[in-house]
Design an enzyme around this catalytic site. Structure first.
Site, PDB file in Angstrom:
ATOM      1  N   ASP A  44       0.866  -1.167   0.000  1.00 32.37           N
ATOM      2  CA  ASP A  44       0.000   0.000   0.000  1.00 32.37           C
ATOM      3  C   ASP A  44       0.912   1.229   0.000  1.00 32.37           C
ATOM      4  OD1 ASP A  44      -2.127   1.720   0.029  1.00 32.37           O
ATOM      5  OD2 ASP A  44      -3.210   0.694   1.613  1.00 32.37           O
ATOM      6  N   TRP A  45       0.318   2.381  -0.158  1.00 31.61           N
ATOM      7  CA  TRP A  45       1.054   3.635  -0.317  1.00 31.61           C
ATOM      8  C   TRP A  45       2.045   3.831   0.837  1.00 31.61           C
ATOM      9  CZ3 TRP A  45      -0.031   7.614  -4.089  1.00 31.61           C
ATOM     10  CH2 TRP A  45       0.646   8.801  -3.878  1.00 31.61           C
TER      11      TRP A  45
END
Ligand code: BGC
Length: 755
Positions: A285-286
């Protein structure tokens, strides 16, 4: 014909249950592709390999991305906004880099691209996987026309806590419903799979447990033991990856029992690759690789890159740790080049499967033909129509009779809020294309009914003075009926938008009360990203339609329901709590040693000086009992349905049998309508304590007014399997109960045995 459709729905549930979905698998090994991967890998420098693992957001004007793309320093770009930009970026990579490896352009296309469908929680309320698949297909057709070949969806997180803002993005609390809806979305996004130019790679996220964030606070830790993980949180991922061929998986932000998912090799290697045979690509994820430092799990960025890569993460989204540190880590012998090569293989495989090497560009004209096309708008409208749940309809106020209403007062901050009704994660849908309830009312009934509009509140957190509320009451008194549209602005749910108070915000409760004081029939629509605590608000309305955030075509769909063009058929995909203090509350909780029986004494009836054990020593809250406001699977219709003659084909089944449950469903009212019939099971005694009920199948069944029909569910006994005390998944023989009903709290149990 309709019967066939219903039975097909039941049948697909059975197929799903048997793990024999017909959709293509990503793990179809293709020796030709593997040869191409090896050939390319053999030509790549270390820097080019590392570049493939690097995903960057397109913050810059495309020209500023030119250099990094030409040097092969990027494998994927998020958020390229137009087909022209997508083509330009792709040209730098394909025509101007040494090896001409295309990038993969990705974006959060969560519930539609331009044509916005209801939020995923609303889509789940349809209990209509075919329609959800159509929605994902429409999203893929529109997004791929803009060059986007990878979406970060479906979100398969089970959410039992509506304080968590991201409950809006998933299918609610139930593993089976989430599994079915996630499978539908995966199929819809990926279309015909390998070689299909409208195939948009799905990303099963967030792997795993993210929805169980402690206290409902986003990004918070989770503590899910392995057995619970396997019985509740992993099944939607397994189905999406194993049987529907989801091409990618995203690791979640949370740590579970102290281990952040992005560095969890047990999860990414043993479960995902070894047990499920996944040969697609894993992305963080980011910045979740970088956040291993904040977790206190990695010492520094190099350590974070090492931990993620060795755990089995192929691509780094936006932490830059892979790009900055992998070369040094290899040089220092802390990771092997083989580990990097494996990641690059997975990335290249995805690009080959998407056909990007053969066809990296998009026709810039295509978007204008597919965005908001009639077919997509019709599907979005149908989805909004099916997703609305009728929670209350006193005095049968709904449907409105247009011949009896001369003047309708429309009020509330969401009656004409095109941006808000699209809900969370709407990057590309446009307010200018969105039809609100007010606009649809004027369009459809404006020539017959005087539509009087006074929002009172400009947005959901807005407040009103007593004078403004009194004026509203007076205005409502001059109308024949009142429509109130309240709820949550889009920004109140979704990522990082968690709440501790789930009552209607601002002066919305007062607004409903002011409308009620007019004495006129009141119907209320709530648009929201989560189940709100609306017990008090029910007193201020005759009818209540819960529409979640219904998207582009929410207005016309809701107006059709308000005026009875169709009858509501949505069912709650999540339990509605009475008060926040009941959370977490979900229908499929385990049997406790002291279940509440309904005989408990609540606080209001507790005498002063009551004895220690006099109130009932069971599992309940003194001030909030144990019943939710609405159970899972609940929803009214403009008609009524009756279930009877429920019968099993046998009393006792072998492990490889299929249980056939037949029943008669009757529409006992005066309107044609659709019922979502649901099948629940309880395993009475297990090697571990089991849920009081578990949804195992459902079907939407259309019935004319007064019509009865026999319907059959097929449930393979194998679907009763669970991970038991010995951490093996199997059906444990013994006594079971089964219910067929219109919600999770109705019906009578029918016993059966498995030998
Ligand atoms: C979210 C993901 C999303 C990613 C890319 C993250 O903050 O958790 O769900 O896909 O951003 O935008």
């Amino acid at each position: 014909m309709k019967l066939k459709f219903s039975l097909l729905t039941a049948l697909s549930a059975a197929l799903l249950a048997a793990g024999c979905s017909t959709s293509p698998r990503s793990s179809q090994y293709d020796p030709e592709t593997e040869k191409k991967i090896e050939n390319l890998l053999g030509q790549m420098t270390l820097e080019e390999k590392i570049g493939q693992t690097n995903q960057l957001s397109c913050y810059f004007v495309p020209e500023e991305m030119a250099q990094v793309l030409r040097s092969g320093a990027v494998g994927s770009v998020l958020n390229a906004l137009t087909p022209e930009v997508a083509n330009q970026l792709q040209r730098y990579a394909v025509e101007e880099s040494r090896l001409g490896i295309p990038i993969i352009i990705s974006r959060d296309v969560i519930h539609g691209y331009k044509t916005v469908f209801p939020i995923p929680l609303g889509q789940a309320a349809t209990f209509d996987p075919e329609l959800v698949e159509q929605g994902a297909r429409a999203a893929a057709v529109e997004a791929t026309a803009a060059g986007i070949r990878w979406t970060f969806s479906p979100m398969l997180d089970i959410a039992r806590d509506p304080r968590w803002g991201r409950i809006a993005e998933g299918s609610g609390e139930d593993p089976y419903l989430t599994t079915v809806m996630g499978a539908a979305m995966t199929r819809g996004y990926q279309g015909n799979g390998i070689g299909d130019p409208t195939c948009m790679a799905a990303c099963a996220k967030h792997f795993v447990g993210y929805g169980a964030a402690e206290g409902g606070r986003d990004y918070n830790s989770t503590n899910i033991p392995e057995r619970l993980l396997r019985n509740v949180y992993l099944p939607p991922f397994e189905e999406s990856v194993r049987n529907c061929g989801a091409m990618t998986v995203m690791t979640s932000f949370n740590d579970n029992d102290g281990v952040p998912s992005t560095a969890n090799s047990w999860l990414l290697k043993q479960v995902l690759r070894d047990e499920w045979g996944f040969d697609g690509m894993v992305v963080t994820d980011w910045n979740s690789a970088g956040e291993l430092i904040a977790h206190g799990f990695a010492a520094d960025e190099a350590d974070a890159a090492r931990l993620s890569l060795t755990a089995g993460v192929d691509m780094d989204m936006m932490s830059h740790t892979y790009f900055n540190h992998i070369a040094d880590l290899i040089r220092d012998g802390k990771v092997s080049e083989k580990q990097l090569d494996d990641a690059v293989r997975n990335i290249l495989r995805l690009k080959f499967r998407l056909g990007l090497f053969d066809n990296p560009y998009v026709d810039p004209e295509l978007s204008t033909r597919v965005n908001y096309c009639e077919e997509h708008l019709a599907a979005a409208r149908r989805c909004a129509l099916e997703s609305a749940v009728l929670l209350q309809n006193e005095n049968r106020v709904l449907p409105f009779d247009p011949s009896k209403i001369k003047r309708l007062l429309v009020t509330g901050p969401l009656a004409d809020a095109p941006y808000e009704q699209m809900g969370t994660w709407t990057f590309d849908g446009e307010a200018s294309h969105t039809v609100t309830p007010l606009a649809a009312l004027r369009e459809t009934y404006g020539d017959r009914i005087q539509i009087d509009y006074e929002p009172v509140l400009a947005y959901s957190r807005d407040t009103a003075t007593p004078a403004e509320l009194a004026a509203l009451t007076a205005r409502a008194a001059r109308a024949d009926a009142v429509l109130v549209v309240v709820g949550e602005e889009a920004i109140l749910s979704g990522e990082a938008h968690c709440l501790g108070d789930l009552n209607l915000q601002g002066s919305q409760r007062e607004l409903m009360a002011a409308a009620r004081r007019s004495g006129k029939p009141v119907a209320t629509i709530i648009m929201a990203g989560r189940p709100l605590t609306i017990a008090e608000d029910l007193k201020n309305t005759d009818a209540l339609l819960y529409a979640f955030h219904p998207g582009t075509m929410g207005g016309p769909a809701l107006v059709d329901l308000l005026f009875g063009v169709a009858s509501p058929s949505g069912k709650t995909p999540v339990t509605f709590p009475m008060v926040v203090g009941q959370i977490p509350i979900h229908y499929n909780h385990n049997m406790t040693g002291r279940p509440a029986a309904g005989t408990e004494t609540l606080l209001k009836d507790t005498p002063v000086g009551a004895g220690q054990t006099s109130l009932g020593c069971t599992s309940f809250l003194l001030d909030a009992g144990f019943h939710p406001l609405y159970p899972f699977g609940y929803g009214l219709s403009y008609t009524t349905f009756e279930y009877d003659e429920i019968a099993l084909d046998k009393q006792e089944y072998a492990a490889d049998d299929t249980i056939r449950v037949s029943f008669r469903l009757s529409n006992t009212g005066d309107r044609d309508a659709t019922e979502v019939a649901q099948l629940y099971v309880r395993d009475l005694v297990g090697s571990i304590s089991r849920p009081v009920k578990e949804l195992k199948a459902f079907a939407r069944i259309d019935l004319k007014a007064g019509e009865s029909r026999r319907v059959e569910f097929e449930l393979p006994v194998g679907q009763l399997a669970f991970w038991g005390l010995d951490m093996q998944k199997r059906v444990e023989p013994g006594a079971f109960q089964l219910w067929v009903a219109g919600d999770s709290n109705s019906g009578e149990p029918i016993p059966f045995n498995v030998k």
